[in-house]
Structure formats: structure tokens, C-alpha cells
Design a protein around this motif. Sequence first.
Motif: not given
Length: 198
Positions: A98-113
Amino acid sequence: MSEDQTEPPATEDDDSIGALFDELEELQAIVDDPTEREQVREAMRAAIEVQSDSTAVFGRVIWGFDRSDFAEALLGSLLFGIPMAVESGTVDAGQHIAQHPLYFAGTLAAAVGMVVGILYVADFQDVRVAKRVFGLVPRRLVGVTGTAFLTSVVLLTGWGVVEWSTDPQMAWVALCVCSVAFVPMAIGAALGDILPGS
């Protein structure tokens, strides 16, 4: 079997069924008439039904996404997600991203990937795209990831792990916590969907 999903069992003719499906998909792509397209789909279903007596799990052609696939994805999500709901590390990780929005995007992208890899790359099953959402995204990918994310939100909310609030910061943290739980739930949903071979 559902209208938009069929599957051949594993036999010595698996390569033949896969090749037949490839040819029928090519034919479906060049046919202009909707009636003729439906006839090609019927031929696909008929080819699958020829070998429907076997009970093998692997080596099938998986085509479409229906409510039995949804149920399998839901079960896989729950099996992988319940430990996330009772583990305090999920909240810690969610607060961190939540403190690192890029990590949030990366988390979602990794899951979908990872879901794409399990469904379409790893070759556990011969997964075919029957329909696309908005003509772009395979319906199975939307169904599996959507099931996992919705299960994450419902489970973590229902068990009091996250609190949704009108405060945007609290809602953002809740979304991030659900996203952390979504990663293993998406993997579970993908495996639950394809491993039974349906």
C-alpha cells in the motif's frame, strides 16, 4: 457437456485431436457465415464426443469456461486462500505494498502472469480459447482471475481481515491486502480449473 466447452480424454490419438482442433479453428477463422461458423463449432464438439468414454484427466482439449469451471476455480481459490486469510503476514505484506503503488501493480501483474503461464504456457492441458471478452481477453482468463479476486475480497472481508471504509487510505490498504491474498488464490484457481481436465 456445456455448449461452449468440450474435452477429449487422453488417448493415443491426442495429437490427432489437437491437430483436428487446430484445423477446425483455422476454418472457423476464415468462415464468414454465422451458420457455417456454428457448424464448425458443432464439428469440434462431435470430434470431442467420439472419445468421451475414457476417464483420463490429462491430455484433454479444454475449451470454453462454464459454471463447472467456475466451481473448480472457486474451490482452488479457497484451498490456496484460506491459509492466507488466517496468516497475519498477509496484512503486513498488504500494508507494505500500500505504501509502494508500483509493488501493488507488480503484484497484480505477477498473479495474472502466473495464471497465463499455468493455463496457456505450461501445457498441463491443451487449453483453447473459445470466446474472448471484448474480443481481446480469453474468457477463461477473466473467469479464473475474476473468481480468485472476488473470493479474496469476500473471504478476507467476511473473516474480518480487512475493513472497508469511506476513508480512501483504509480502503486502499484493504484492496492491497486482498491483492496479496489474490496471488496464491489465482494460482489455486488456475490449477483447480484445469487439473480435473474439464
